[in-house]
Write an enzyme that holds these catalytic residues in place. Structure first.
Site, PDB file in Angstrom:
ATOM      1  N   VAL A  25       0.861  -1.179   0.000  1.00 49.41           N
ATOM      2  CA  VAL A  25       0.000   0.000   0.000  1.00 49.41           C
ATOM      3  C   VAL A  25       0.896   1.228   0.000  1.00 49.41           C
ATOM      4  O   VAL A  25       2.002   1.213   0.534  1.00 49.41           O
ATOM      5  CB  VAL A  25      -0.946   0.033   1.218  1.00 49.41           C
ATOM      6  CG1 VAL A  25      -1.957  -1.093   1.140  1.00 49.41           C
ATOM      7  CG2 VAL A  25      -0.166  -0.046   2.518  1.00 49.41           C
ATOM      8  N   SER A  26       0.415   2.289  -0.612  1.00 53.93           N
ATOM      9  CA  SER A  26       1.190   3.527  -0.632  1.00 53.93           C
ATOM     10  C   SER A  26       1.008   4.241   0.692  1.00 53.93           C
ATOM     11  O   SER A  26       0.207   3.838   1.546  1.00 53.93           O
ATOM     12  CB  SER A  26       0.723   4.425  -1.785  1.00 53.93           C
ATOM     13  OG  SER A  26      -0.582   4.895  -1.532  1.00 53.93           O
ATOM     14  N   THR A  27       1.729   5.334   0.860  1.00 50.59           N
ATOM     15  CA  THR A  27       1.684   6.086   2.122  1.00 50.59           C
ATOM     16  C   THR A  27       0.327   6.755   2.348  1.00 50.59           C
ATOM     17  O   THR A  27       0.033   7.192   3.449  1.00 50.59           O
ATOM     18  CB  THR A  27       2.782   7.157   2.133  1.00 50.59           C
ATOM     19  OG1 THR A  27       2.664   7.951   0.935  1.00 50.59           O
ATOM     20  CG2 THR A  27       4.157   6.516   2.161  1.00 50.59           C
ATOM     21  N   ILE A  28      -0.523   6.834   1.297  1.00 46.49           N
ATOM     22  CA  ILE A  28      -1.826   7.482   1.456  1.00 46.49           C
ATOM     23  C   ILE A  28      -2.960   6.452   1.541  1.00 46.49           C
ATOM     24  O   ILE A  28      -4.103   6.815   1.759  1.00 46.49           O
ATOM     25  CB  ILE A  28      -2.109   8.459   0.294  1.00 46.49           C
ATOM     26  CG1 ILE A  28      -2.118   7.724  -1.050  1.00 46.49           C
ATOM     27  CG2 ILE A  28      -1.112   9.589   0.285  1.00 46.49           C
ATOM     28  CD1 ILE A  28      -2.537   8.596  -2.208  1.00 46.49           C
ATOM     29  N   ASP A  29      -2.633   5.184   1.356  1.00 46.88           N
ATOM     30  CA  ASP A  29      -3.657   4.148   1.424  1.00 46.88           C
ATOM     31  C   ASP A  29      -3.971   3.767   2.865  1.00 46.88           C
ATOM     32  O   ASP A  29      -3.237   4.098   3.797  1.00 46.88           O
ATOM     33  CB  ASP A  29      -3.206   2.895   0.660  1.00 46.88           C
ATOM     34  CG  ASP A  29      -3.297   3.096  -0.841  1.00 46.88           C
ATOM     35  OD1 ASP A  29      -4.171   3.856  -1.266  1.00 46.88           O
ATOM     36  OD2 ASP A  29      -2.490   2.492  -1.565  1.00 46.88           O
TER      37      ASP A  29
END
Length: 222
Positions: A25-29
């Site tokens: 997952v990305s840092t904004i997920d």
């Protein structure tokens, strides 16, 4: 008559294949719990035996797969192992990278499944072969598009009269913020060696800095 015992070599234990679920997952997920549940459900629907081992990481999708935990996972997997991902995009930042990962795993005899797309990506069946062919075609198109956009962008910049490459001229120096103090010291008659030592630079660096700022001819104030 004594009985002769014949030593028999034990049959090596067959290696049990392992099932991995890769989650990125990305840092904004949000968290990965939903993806975990999807992978477990998918594994059960395929009748896979054994427990799914999850490899998770929270990292930008812009990072190359070779700079992620995925690289270590790919290297550790062996023939017969299974990799399940929530969706194809988790494997790479572009189709070119996705195809690179799939080809490397296929060479190792590792099966790859995508939950979202609901198919095996690197098997020997017709569906898998068609998918690899299509991915290869799309990756080639993607490379061509990136190359074309880059060339068009450079041409547009050049046409606008802007200079390409690093800008010319003096860069920043640690001495810049001390310029008023250095000028005052020079006017008071301080030696360049003393000033250089005071600000932690070599005399040559100080001399070059003074020249760039037109201060090399500065003389002490009477």
């Amino acid at each position: 008559m004594p009985t002769t015992k014949i030593k028999t070599k034990a049959h090596p234990r067959l290696r049990q294949f392992r099932i991995y679920g890769y989650l990125r997952v990305s840092t904004i997920d949000q968290d990965t719990e939903k993806n975990k549940a999807d992978i477990l459900s998918f594994a059960n629907s395929k009748g896979f035996l054994g427990q799914v081992e999850f490899v998770e990481e929270k990292i930008s999708g812009l990072k190359s797969w070779k700079k992620r935990k995925l690289k270590d996972l790919v290297e550790s997997m062996s023939e017969g192992d299974i990799l399940i991902v929530p969706e194809l995009s988790r494997l790479g930042r572009s189709l070119v990278e996705v195809l690179e990962v799939l080809n490397e795993l296929k060479d190792k005899g590792v099966k790859v499944f995508s939950v979202k797309e609901n198919f095996q990506l690197n098997g020997d069946d017709i569906q898998s072969k068609v998918m690899r062919t299509m991915l290869g075609l799309f990756a080639e198109i993607e490379r061509d598009l990136i190359s074309a956009r880059t060339k068009e962008g450079l041409a547009a910049v050049k046409a606008s009269g802007k200079r390409l490459g690093r800008p010319k001229g003096p860069g920043k120096s640690k001495l810049d913020k001390f310029k008023p103090e250095i000028v005052a010291l020079l006017k008071n008659g301080s030696k360049k060696i003393f000033i250089a030592e005071r600000y932690g630079v070599t005399p040559a660096t100080l001399t070059n800095w003074l020249k760039r700022h037109g201060l090399d001819k500065l003389t002490p104030t009477p």
